[in-house]
Design an enzyme around this catalytic site. Structure first.
Site, PDB file in Angstrom:
ATOM      1  N   LYS A   1      -9.614 -14.852  -1.755  1.00  0.00           N
ATOM      2  CA  LYS A   1      -8.390 -14.927  -0.937  1.00  0.00           C
ATOM      3  C   LYS A   1      -8.708 -14.977   0.558  1.00  0.00           C
ATOM      4  O   LYS A   1      -8.112 -15.754   1.278  1.00  0.00           O
ATOM      5  CB  LYS A   1      -7.471 -13.731  -1.220  1.00  0.00           C
ATOM      6  CG  LYS A   1      -6.835 -13.731  -2.585  1.00  0.00           C
ATOM      7  CD  LYS A   1      -5.659 -12.765  -2.666  1.00  0.00           C
ATOM      8  CE  LYS A   1      -6.071 -11.322  -2.409  1.00  0.00           C
ATOM      9  NZ  LYS A   1      -7.047 -10.788  -3.389  1.00  0.00           N
TER      10      LYS A   1
ATOM     11  N   ARG B   1       1.347  -6.001  -3.169  1.00  0.00           N
ATOM     12  CA  ARG B   1       0.436  -5.676  -4.256  1.00  0.00           C
ATOM     13  C   ARG B   1       1.117  -4.887  -5.355  1.00  0.00           C
ATOM     14  O   ARG B   1       0.494  -4.568  -6.366  1.00  0.00           O
ATOM     15  CB  ARG B   1      -0.670  -4.784  -3.692  1.00  0.00           C
ATOM     16  CG  ARG B   1      -1.952  -5.502  -3.421  1.00  0.00           C
ATOM     17  CD  ARG B   1      -3.134  -5.369  -3.653  1.00  0.00           C
ATOM     18  NE  ARG B   1      -4.386  -4.978  -3.360  1.00  0.00           N
ATOM     19  CZ  ARG B   1      -5.186  -5.361  -2.385  1.00  0.00           C
ATOM     20  NH1 ARG B   1      -4.752  -6.137  -1.440  1.00  0.00           N
ATOM     21  NH2 ARG B   1      -6.413  -4.963  -2.341  1.00  0.00           N
TER      22      ARG B   1
ATOM     23  N   ARG C   1     -20.850  -9.703  -2.212  1.00  0.00           N
ATOM     24  CA  ARG C   1     -20.091 -10.074  -1.021  1.00  0.00           C
ATOM     25  C   ARG C   1     -20.586  -9.343   0.239  1.00  0.00           C
ATOM     26  O   ARG C   1     -20.830  -8.139   0.207  1.00  0.00           O
ATOM     27  CB  ARG C   1     -18.628  -9.716  -1.271  1.00  0.00           C
ATOM     28  CG  ARG C   1     -17.694 -10.219  -0.234  1.00  0.00           C
ATOM     29  CD  ARG C   1     -16.342 -10.403  -0.808  1.00  0.00           C
ATOM     30  NE  ARG C   1     -15.585  -9.153  -0.811  1.00  0.00           N
ATOM     31  CZ  ARG C   1     -14.287  -9.115  -1.077  1.00  0.00           C
ATOM     32  NH1 ARG C   1     -13.635 -10.219  -1.377  1.00  0.00           N
ATOM     33  NH2 ARG C   1     -13.658  -7.967  -1.074  1.00  0.00           N
TER      34      ARG C   1
ATOM     35  N   ARG D   1     -19.241  -3.856   2.107  1.00  0.00           N
ATOM     36  CA  ARG D   1     -18.158  -2.876   2.173  1.00  0.00           C
ATOM     37  C   ARG D   1     -18.351  -1.802   1.105  1.00  0.00           C
ATOM     38  O   ARG D   1     -18.776  -2.109  -0.001  1.00  0.00           O
ATOM     39  CB  ARG D   1     -16.811  -3.577   1.936  1.00  0.00           C
ATOM     40  CG  ARG D   1     -16.295  -4.298   3.147  1.00  0.00           C
ATOM     41  CD  ARG D   1     -15.196  -5.281   2.849  1.00  0.00           C
ATOM     42  NE  ARG D   1     -14.265  -4.873   1.803  1.00  0.00           N
ATOM     43  CZ  ARG D   1     -13.233  -5.615   1.413  1.00  0.00           C
ATOM     44  NH1 ARG D   1     -12.999  -6.778   1.996  1.00  0.00           N
ATOM     45  NH2 ARG D   1     -12.440  -5.208   0.455  1.00  0.00           N
TER      46      ARG D   1
ATOM     47  N   ARG E   1     -11.023  -1.397  -8.810  1.00  0.00           N
ATOM     48  CA  ARG E   1     -10.067  -2.269  -8.111  1.00  0.00           C
ATOM     49  C   ARG E   1      -9.510  -3.347  -9.039  1.00  0.00           C
ATOM     50  O   ARG E   1      -8.334  -3.691  -8.969  1.00  0.00           O
ATOM     51  CB  ARG E   1     -10.735  -2.922  -6.892  1.00  0.00           C
ATOM     52  CG  ARG E   1     -10.952  -1.926  -5.763  1.00  0.00           C
ATOM     53  CD  ARG E   1     -11.872  -2.479  -4.705  1.00  0.00           C
ATOM     54  NE  ARG E   1     -11.319  -3.644  -4.065  1.00  0.00           N
ATOM     55  CZ  ARG E   1     -12.047  -4.609  -3.516  1.00  0.00           C
ATOM     56  NH1 ARG E   1     -13.357  -4.552  -3.565  1.00  0.00           N
ATOM     57  NH2 ARG E   1     -11.461  -5.616  -2.932  1.00  0.00           N
TER      58      ARG E   1
HETATM   59  P1  AMP Z   1      -8.544  -5.770   0.174  1.00  0.00           P
HETATM   60  O1  AMP Z   1      -9.507  -6.086   1.236  1.00  0.00           O
HETATM   61  O2  AMP Z   1      -7.304  -6.606   0.234  1.00  0.00           O
HETATM   62  O3  AMP Z   1      -9.151  -5.761  -1.191  1.00  0.00           O
HETATM   63  O4  AMP Z   1      -8.029  -4.281   0.444  1.00  0.00           O
HETATM   64  C1  AMP Z   1      -8.924  -3.180   0.489  1.00  0.00           C
HETATM   65  C2  AMP Z   1      -8.198  -1.890   0.136  1.00  0.00           C
HETATM   66  O5  AMP Z   1      -7.122  -1.653   1.078  1.00  0.00           O
HETATM   67  C3  AMP Z   1      -7.517  -1.893  -1.230  1.00  0.00           C
HETATM   68  O6  AMP Z   1      -8.418  -1.574  -2.281  1.00  0.00           O
HETATM   69  C4  AMP Z   1      -6.451  -0.816  -1.025  1.00  0.00           C
HETATM   70  O7  AMP Z   1      -7.017   0.484  -1.054  1.00  0.00           O
HETATM   71  C5  AMP Z   1      -5.999  -1.088   0.407  1.00  0.00           C
HETATM   72  N1  AMP Z   1      -4.877  -2.067   0.419  1.00  0.00           N
HETATM   73  C6  AMP Z   1      -4.889  -3.332   0.932  1.00  0.00           C
HETATM   74  N2  AMP Z   1      -3.703  -3.922   0.785  1.00  0.00           N
HETATM   75  C7  AMP Z   1      -2.900  -3.033   0.158  1.00  0.00           C
HETATM   76  C8  AMP Z   1      -1.553  -3.055  -0.308  1.00  0.00           C
HETATM   77  N3  AMP Z   1      -0.773  -4.149  -0.162  1.00  0.00           N
HETATM   78  N4  AMP Z   1      -1.056  -1.942  -0.914  1.00  0.00           N
HETATM   79  C9  AMP Z   1      -1.812  -0.847  -1.063  1.00  0.00           C
HETATM   80  N5  AMP Z   1      -3.100  -0.753  -0.680  1.00  0.00           N
HETATM   81  C10 AMP Z   1      -3.643  -1.839  -0.074  1.00  0.00           C
END
Ligand code: AMP
Length: 221
Positions: free
Chosen positions: A15, A90, A129, A162, A173
């Site tokens: 994404k 989400r 990654r 990360r 996740r």
């Molecule tokens: P990502 O980089 O989008 O995978 O986001 C990393 C982490 O941020 C996720 O595993 C969640 O802990 C938090 N996070 C990001 N976006 C959201 C969302 N829309 N709702 C809740 N937690 C989020």
């Protein structure tokens, strides 16, 4: 006319990489909820401290905190023409709140490109990654290596892995995604905004398919 695009897909679908291309082509501000959370963690803001435990465990940050953060971000001037949302919504609650919020801003969710990738491919992708320190550009040791190992192609900053790209967290996740985010695919399909793309193809082909699918909303606007 405002345009809001929501990019959907499991963790590891690419994404972030695809969002950069779409936001360039469409001149839309790219809003990544994960990047905003990481920025807040790095700067040790109050929001960062509230969210840290959830993020490090690979769980979702509670809806109220996440929704407030996105509302504030979307109200800024660089989103006057709309935005490309990556990582939000989400959960079903976030999706219905987004609909209400965008109505308030005089817009709606115009399109929801969905990058579909089989589960088996995701873990290999995620654990390879590497992310750039300065701006969050994303590379992959195998599928999208940087020109110079350990350094970002765009700004030269160091690349790091990360915490939430570790195997246990990645598994968690994906599980959280299947349980809480996958229902959004049907939610948007029922509303006629879902644009499904095969995400198991080479990056450039996925980009081409996404941009071709999005042309539909250009003609509808
Ligand atoms: P990502 O980089 O989008 O995978 O986001 C990393 C982490 O941020 C996720 O595993 C969640 O802990 C938090 N996070 C990001 N976006 C959201 C969302 N829309 N709702 C809740 N937690 C989020």
């Amino acid at each position: 006319m405002k345009t809001y695009i929501v990019l959907l897909g499991p963790p590891g679908a690419g994404k972030g990489t695809q969002a950069q291309k779409i936001s360039e082509t469409w001149s839309l501000t790219h809003i990544s909820s994960g990047d905003i959370f990481r920025e807040n963690l790095k700067n040790q803001t109050e929001l960062g401290q509230q969210a840290a435990g959830y993020i490090n465990r690979g769980e979702l940050v509670p809806d109220d905190l996440t929704i407030a953060m996105i509302r504030e971000r979307l109200s800024r001037v660089d989103c006057a023409n709309g935005a490309l949302l990556d990582g939000f919504p989400r959960t079903p609650a976030q999706a219905s709140e987004l609909t209400r919020m965008l109505f308030g801003f005089g817009g709606k969710v115009n399109a929801v490109p969905y990058i579909n990738v089989p589960e088996t491919v995701l873990i290999e992708r995620l654990t390879g990654r590497w992310t750039c320190q300065a701006q969050g550009h994303v590379f992959h040791a195998k599928f999208n290596p940087p020109k110079e190992p350990g350094h970002c192609d765009y700004d030269g900053s160091d690349l790091y892995q990360r915490d939430d790209d570790k195997v246990e967290t990645v598994t968690r996740r994906i599980h959280v995604y299947l349980e809480q985010t996958q229902p959004l695919i049907d939610y948007y399909r029922q509303r006629g905004t879902l644009l499904e793309v095969d995400g198991a193809q080479p990056i450039e082909k996925v980009t081409a398919d996404l941009l071709a699918a999005l042309v539909k909303i250009k003609s509808a606007n």
